[in-house]
Design a protein around this motif. Structure first.
Motif, PDB file in Angstrom:
ATOM      1  N   ALA A  25      22.183  43.169  46.739  1.00  0.00           N
ATOM      2  CA  ALA A  25      22.094  43.327  48.191  1.00  0.00           C
ATOM      3  C   ALA A  25      23.480  43.639  48.734  1.00  0.00           C
ATOM      4  N   ARG A  26      23.524  44.536  49.699  1.00  0.00           N
ATOM      5  CA  ARG A  26      24.797  45.055  50.204  1.00  0.00           C
ATOM      6  C   ARG A  26      25.816  43.967  50.549  1.00  0.00           C
ATOM      7  N   GLU A  27      25.403  42.995  51.383  1.00  0.00           N
ATOM      8  CA  GLU A  27      26.427  42.038  51.842  1.00  0.00           C
ATOM      9  C   GLU A  27      26.897  41.134  50.708  1.00  0.00           C
ATOM     10  N   ILE A  28      26.015  40.860  49.757  1.00  0.00           N
ATOM     11  CA  ILE A  28      26.412  40.048  48.601  1.00  0.00           C
ATOM     12  C   ILE A  28      27.356  40.855  47.715  1.00  0.00           C
ATOM     13  N   ALA A  29      27.013  42.114  47.460  1.00  0.00           N
ATOM     14  CA  ALA A  29      27.863  42.971  46.632  1.00  0.00           C
ATOM     15  C   ALA A  29      29.240  43.148  47.274  1.00  0.00           C
ATOM     16  N   ASP A  30      29.271  43.341  48.591  1.00  0.00           N
ATOM     17  CA  ASP A  30      30.547  43.504  49.294  1.00  0.00           C
ATOM     18  C   ASP A  30      31.409  42.249  49.148  1.00  0.00           C
ATOM     19  N   ALA A  31      30.786  41.077  49.333  1.00  0.00           N
ATOM     20  CA  ALA A  31      31.516  39.815  49.193  1.00  0.00           C
ATOM     21  C   ALA A  31      32.005  39.651  47.753  1.00  0.00           C
ATOM     22  N   ARG A  32      31.175  40.047  46.806  1.00  0.00           N
ATOM     23  CA  ARG A  32      31.543  39.951  45.389  1.00  0.00           C
ATOM     24  C   ARG A  32      32.751  40.839  45.092  1.00  0.00           C
ATOM     25  N   HIS A  33      32.771  42.047  45.683  1.00  0.00           N
ATOM     26  CA  HIS A  33      33.911  42.947  45.486  1.00  0.00           C
ATOM     27  C   HIS A  33      35.196  42.327  46.036  1.00  0.00           C
ATOM     28  N   ILE A  34      35.082  41.674  47.187  1.00  0.00           N
ATOM     29  CA  ILE A  34      36.254  40.992  47.757  1.00  0.00           C
ATOM     30  C   ILE A  34      36.730  39.902  46.798  1.00  0.00           C
ATOM     31  N   ALA A  35      35.788  39.156  46.238  1.00  0.00           N
ATOM     32  CA  ALA A  35      36.153  38.109  45.280  1.00  0.00           C
ATOM     33  C   ALA A  35      36.874  38.723  44.075  1.00  0.00           C
ATOM     34  N   MET A  36      36.363  39.865  43.586  1.00  0.00           N
ATOM     35  CA  MET A  36      37.010  40.551  42.455  1.00  0.00           C
ATOM     36  C   MET A  36      38.458  40.885  42.801  1.00  0.00           C
ATOM     37  N   TYR A  37      38.628  41.437  43.992  1.00  0.00           N
ATOM     38  CA  TYR A  37      39.956  41.864  44.438  1.00  0.00           C
ATOM     39  C   TYR A  37      40.919  40.671  44.503  1.00  0.00           C
ATOM     40  N   LEU A  38      40.469  39.582  45.116  1.00  0.00           N
ATOM     41  CA  LEU A  38      41.341  38.413  45.256  1.00  0.00           C
ATOM     42  C   LEU A  38      41.603  37.745  43.910  1.00  0.00           C
TER      43      LEU A  38
END
Length: 92
Positions: A25-38
């Motif tokens: 799901a878009r908002e979960i994937a977006d949050a996951r990408h932020i987690a990857m980045y951090l």
């Protein structure tokens, strides 16, 4: 790395389990990408370890997520502010 997952989860109001889960799901994937980045920038984790932390994702999936965040950061000041707010949660 737990602190980063918790901060991203808290900020995006998505449970840590969802960040590490299978949902695309878009908002979960977006949050996951932020987690990857951090996890990479702030916790200095390797992409293979980031993939493992986030539910056994492939190294190339992590690279894709990181590139996506970097290109968004370069063009979107609102997004950069969100990352800063999550970092503020981490240091509090």
């Amino acid at each position: 790395s737990d602190a980063i997952l918790k901060a991203v989860a808290e900020y995006s109001t998505i449970p840590v389990e969802a960040l590490c889960g299978k949902s695309r799901a878009r908002e979960i994937a977006d949050a996951r990408h932020i987690a990857m980045y951090l996890l990479r920038e702030d916790a200095h984790q390797r992409t293979t370890d980031i993939g493992r932390i986030l539910g056994g994702r492939d190294h190339s999936t992590v690279i894709h997520g990181l590139r996506k965040i970097e290109s968004t950061l370069a063009t979107d000041t609102h997004f950069a502010r969100q990352i800063a707010e999550i970092r503020a949660l981490l240091s509090s």
